[in-house]
Design an enzyme around this catalytic site. Structure first.
Site, PDB file in Angstrom:
ATOM      1  N   GLU A  34       5.907   9.247  72.825  1.00 21.33           N
ATOM      2  CA  GLU A  34       5.367  10.159  73.803  1.00 21.33           C
ATOM      3  C   GLU A  34       7.276  11.136  73.289  1.00 21.33           C
ATOM      4  O   GLU A  34       8.243  10.244  73.478  1.00 21.33           O
ATOM      5  CB  GLU A  34       5.118  10.634  75.066  1.00 21.33           C
ATOM      6  CG  GLU A  34       4.754  11.701  75.493  1.00 21.33           C
ATOM      7  CD  GLU A  34       3.679  12.379  74.934  1.00 21.33           C
ATOM      8  OE1 GLU A  34       4.454  14.335  73.913  1.00 21.33           O
ATOM      9  OE2 GLU A  34       2.588  12.512  74.244  1.00 21.33           O
ATOM     10  N   HIS A  37       5.724  15.057  77.186  1.00 23.61           N
ATOM     11  CA  HIS A  37       5.097  15.422  78.270  1.00 23.61           C
ATOM     12  C   HIS A  37       3.534  14.123  78.187  1.00 23.61           C
ATOM     13  O   HIS A  37       2.564  14.318  77.260  1.00 23.61           O
ATOM     14  CB  HIS A  37       3.387  16.731  78.684  1.00 23.61           C
ATOM     15  CG  HIS A  37       4.153  17.521  78.653  1.00 23.61           C
ATOM     16  ND1 HIS A  37       5.747  17.886  79.957  1.00 23.61           N
ATOM     17  CD2 HIS A  37       4.524  19.245  78.513  1.00 23.61           C
ATOM     18  CE1 HIS A  37       6.110  18.928  79.902  1.00 23.61           C
ATOM     19  NE2 HIS A  37       5.573  19.727  79.267  1.00 23.61           N
ATOM     20  N   GLY A  40      -0.351  14.882  76.481  1.00 25.77           N
ATOM     21  CA  GLY A  40      -0.467  15.467  75.604  1.00 25.77           C
ATOM     22  C   GLY A  40      -0.974  17.447  76.078  1.00 25.77           C
ATOM     23  O   GLY A  40      -0.728  17.645  77.221  1.00 25.77           O
ATOM     24  N   CYS A  42      -3.577  18.634  76.200  1.00 25.00           N
ATOM     25  CA  CYS A  42      -4.788  18.896  76.672  1.00 25.00           C
ATOM     26  C   CYS A  42      -4.807  19.036  78.455  1.00 25.00           C
ATOM     27  O   CYS A  42      -4.674  20.437  79.316  1.00 25.00           O
ATOM     28  CB  CYS A  42      -5.840  17.860  76.470  1.00 25.00           C
ATOM     29  SG  CYS A  42      -7.335  17.670  77.308  1.00 25.00           S
ATOM     30  N   GLY A 195      -8.238  37.056  68.735  1.00 26.55           N
ATOM     31  CA  GLY A 195      -9.041  35.999  67.992  1.00 26.55           C
ATOM     32  C   GLY A 195      -9.579  35.095  69.061  1.00 26.55           C
ATOM     33  O   GLY A 195      -9.950  35.561  70.546  1.00 26.55           O
ATOM     34  N   SER A 196     -11.156  35.293  68.637  1.00 25.69           N
ATOM     35  CA  SER A 196     -12.502  34.663  69.759  1.00 25.69           C
ATOM     36  C   SER A 196     -12.958  33.910  69.244  1.00 25.69           C
ATOM     37  O   SER A 196     -14.497  33.547  70.301  1.00 25.69           O
ATOM     38  CB  SER A 196     -13.530  36.232  69.403  1.00 25.69           C
ATOM     39  OG  SER A 196     -14.347  36.036  68.798  1.00 25.69           O
ATOM     40  N   ILE A 199     -10.443  29.534  72.741  1.00 26.57           N
ATOM     41  CA  ILE A 199      -9.106  29.505  73.631  1.00 26.57           C
ATOM     42  C   ILE A 199      -9.115  30.699  73.883  1.00 26.57           C
ATOM     43  O   ILE A 199      -8.522  31.579  74.914  1.00 26.57           O
ATOM     44  CB  ILE A 199      -7.989  29.022  72.564  1.00 26.57           C
ATOM     45  CG1 ILE A 199      -7.699  27.737  72.579  1.00 26.57           C
ATOM     46  CG2 ILE A 199      -6.293  30.102  73.406  1.00 26.57           C
ATOM     47  CD1 ILE A 199      -6.749  27.269  71.258  1.00 26.57           C
ATOM     48  N   HIS A 460     -36.808  19.733  89.596  1.00 28.62           N
ATOM     49  CA  HIS A 460     -37.217  21.107  89.893  1.00 28.62           C
ATOM     50  C   HIS A 460     -37.334  21.427  91.720  1.00 28.62           C
ATOM     51  O   HIS A 460     -37.327  20.874  91.876  1.00 28.62           O
ATOM     52  CB  HIS A 460     -38.872  21.330  89.311  1.00 28.62           C
ATOM     53  CG  HIS A 460     -39.088  22.370  89.976  1.00 28.62           C
ATOM     54  ND1 HIS A 460     -39.488  23.372  89.313  1.00 28.62           N
ATOM     55  CD2 HIS A 460     -40.085  22.779  91.140  1.00 28.62           C
ATOM     56  CE1 HIS A 460     -39.528  24.815  89.725  1.00 28.62           C
ATOM     57  NE2 HIS A 460     -39.758  24.133  91.080  1.00 28.62           N
TER      58      HIS A 460
END
Length: 481
Positions: A34, A37, A40, A42, A195-196, A199, A460
């Site tokens: 690594e 971090h 990573g 995520c 961008g949609s 993220i 239910h």
């Protein structure tokens, strides 16, 4: 002599660290490399801290509707940006430390630095060019340093990073990526989100809940383009009801930077250009794999569109070299990376009956308000493939629990093969659907047909009853609509 391992994994994100743990469980001498971090993107800059922010937004949304539940809230509730961000970073730090603990618990060596493949079975680890910058994320103790290391099997799990459009590159000040969007010094008054996808729409939803004036620009005809169009139409309606401004079939052609604001030139499908000015812009136009400086070219490892080419077991075209997670291509999701890591290691260990990763059964979740979740084929894709299908739908507006929760805006949609009863896809929009989707994922993995689903007893009152009713609707047997 170089230290030798059975498996070395480059990258400690969800795919990398899970693969390392599974390898250790199977008795393989394992190390993980690594450079920045543990956990990573995520754990540190993606899935986890964004969900912490979105939880703050959700609580704020509920507080602003207390009277709808017969409750009286004295005074006003307003966001404290510093505290909201602080909580998010603390959640991230806790999990970051947890990964280090798991490495120690499973006797996995941590090698700190940047790895480069020098030949099959060998890597050289140099000094990291990305030192840890947050005091909440200290280096793990007792890590190994740079040098040459050997392994029979090397797994590339280096993840991905934000993609930039030429001329609209993020600068960290006026144009943000998710890094800056996660920890603003103060909330902007206005924001453009370019961008949609998951993220972009999650940040748009979060900042709108925080009281920010948000405009979303999407080049495709629908928001969240990978999702079923009928589902995203419902999501769009609810997002616009919350005050988001959304442009689809539109693109940012250029930007002009001011002292403390940015103006985007937005071209719509009719060729007209509209100028939109905001305090900040988030560039959320996708991600690209971290394939640079790994030595892939020298070893002849195949790449395609910025990702390493690998099969369902993570195997590349070079023996002993594997790739998993975002660096191995879409869907770029943490849970897909984890599964790929386990499959890859179990295949390396020679376990019998290891099934390759089936990307068609990877669920997708978007944690905006309302949430969107899906697995399998969309209705349009199923038709494109020539499948003869049955489609069932059920609205949250007819579900007792959803009404009681005050969350009656949503829908479950299912797609079946008309001849075989195979569940081809499931799509949801509404409260907590990211928790519900796994029921359909399990059903698809077990090759469940409509008969088993219709004979399953759902408790239910629960929102999950919408899942069964949607199945019943596909076969003309819906009970509560």
């Amino acid at each position: 002599m170089a230290e030798s391992y059975d498996v070395i994994i480059i990258g400690s994100g969800p795919g990398g660290y899970v693969a390392a743990i599974r390898a250790s469980q199977l008795g393989l001498k394992t190390a993980i490399v690594e450079r920045e971090h543990m956990g990573g993107i995520c754990l540190n800059w993606g899935c986890i801290p964004t969900k912490a922010l979105l939880r703050s937004a959700e609580v704020l949304d509920h507080a602003n509707h207390f009277k709808d539940f017969g409750l009286v809230l004295e005074g006003t509730v307003k966001p404290d940006a510093k505290a909201v961000v602080g909580r998010s970073r603390a959640v991230s730090a806790r999990l970051n430390a947890g990964v280090g603990f798991l490495m120690k618990k499973n006797k996995i060596d941590i090698i700190w630095g940047e790895a480069k493949l020098t030949k099959p079975g060998e890597i050289v680890v140099g000094k990291s060019s990305k030192p840890v910058v947050e005091p909440q994320h200290p280096l793990p103790k007792n890590v190994k340093g740079g040098g040459t290391y050997n392994a029979k099997h090397i797994i590339i799990a280096t993840g991905a990073r934000p993609r930039a459009l030429p001329g609209i590159e993020p600068d960290g000040k006026l144009i943000w990526t998710y890094f800056e969007a996660l920890k603003p010094d103060a909330l902007p008054k206005s924001l453009i989100v370019m961008g949609s996808g998951a993220i972009g729409i999650e940040f748009a939803s979060f900042y709108r809940s925080m009281g920010v004036d948000v405009t979303v620009v999407e080049v495709m005809p629908t928001i969240m383009p990978v999702e079923d169009a009928e589902i995203t139409a419902i999501a769009r309606k609810q997002l616009e009801k919350r005050g988001l401004k959304i442009f689809t079939s539109a693109k940012v052609t250029k930007v002009e930077k001011g002292a403390g604001s940015i103006t985007a030139h937005v071209e719509t499908s009719d060729g007209k250009v509209q100028q939109i000015t905001a305090d900040r812009m988030i560039s959320a136009v996708g991600v690209q794999g971290n394939v640079e400086n790994l030595g892939l070219e020298a070893l002849g490892i195949k790449t395609d569109r910025g990702c390493v080419v690998a099969d369902g077991y993570g195997r590349t075209n070079v023996a002993g070299i594997y790739a998993i997670g975002d660096v191995a291509g879409p869907p770029m999701l943490a849970h897909k990376a984890e599964h790929e890591g386990v499959v890859c290691v179990e295949k390396i260990a020679g376990l019998p009956n290891v099934h390759p990763t089936d990307k068609g059964k990877v669920p997708g979740c978007t944690y905006c308000n309302p949430q969107v979740a899906s697995v399998g084929l969309t209705e349009a894709k199923a038709k494109e493939l020539g499948r003869d299908i049955r489609v069932g739908r059920f609205s949250f507006a007819a579900n007792g629990k959803a009404i009681a929760l005050g969350e009656d805006q949503g829908m479950v949609k299912v797609i079946f093969d008309k001849k075989t009863g195979e569940l081809l896809g499931a799509h949801m929009v509404g409260a907590e659907v990211t928790e519900l989707i796994q029921g359909f994922v399990v059903a698809m993995n077990l090759e469940t047909t409509e008969e088993e689903l219709m004979h399953t007893i759902f408790p239910h009152p629960t929102v999950s009853e919408t899942m069964k009713e949607a199945v019943l609707d596909a076969y003309g047997r819906v009970l509560n609509a």
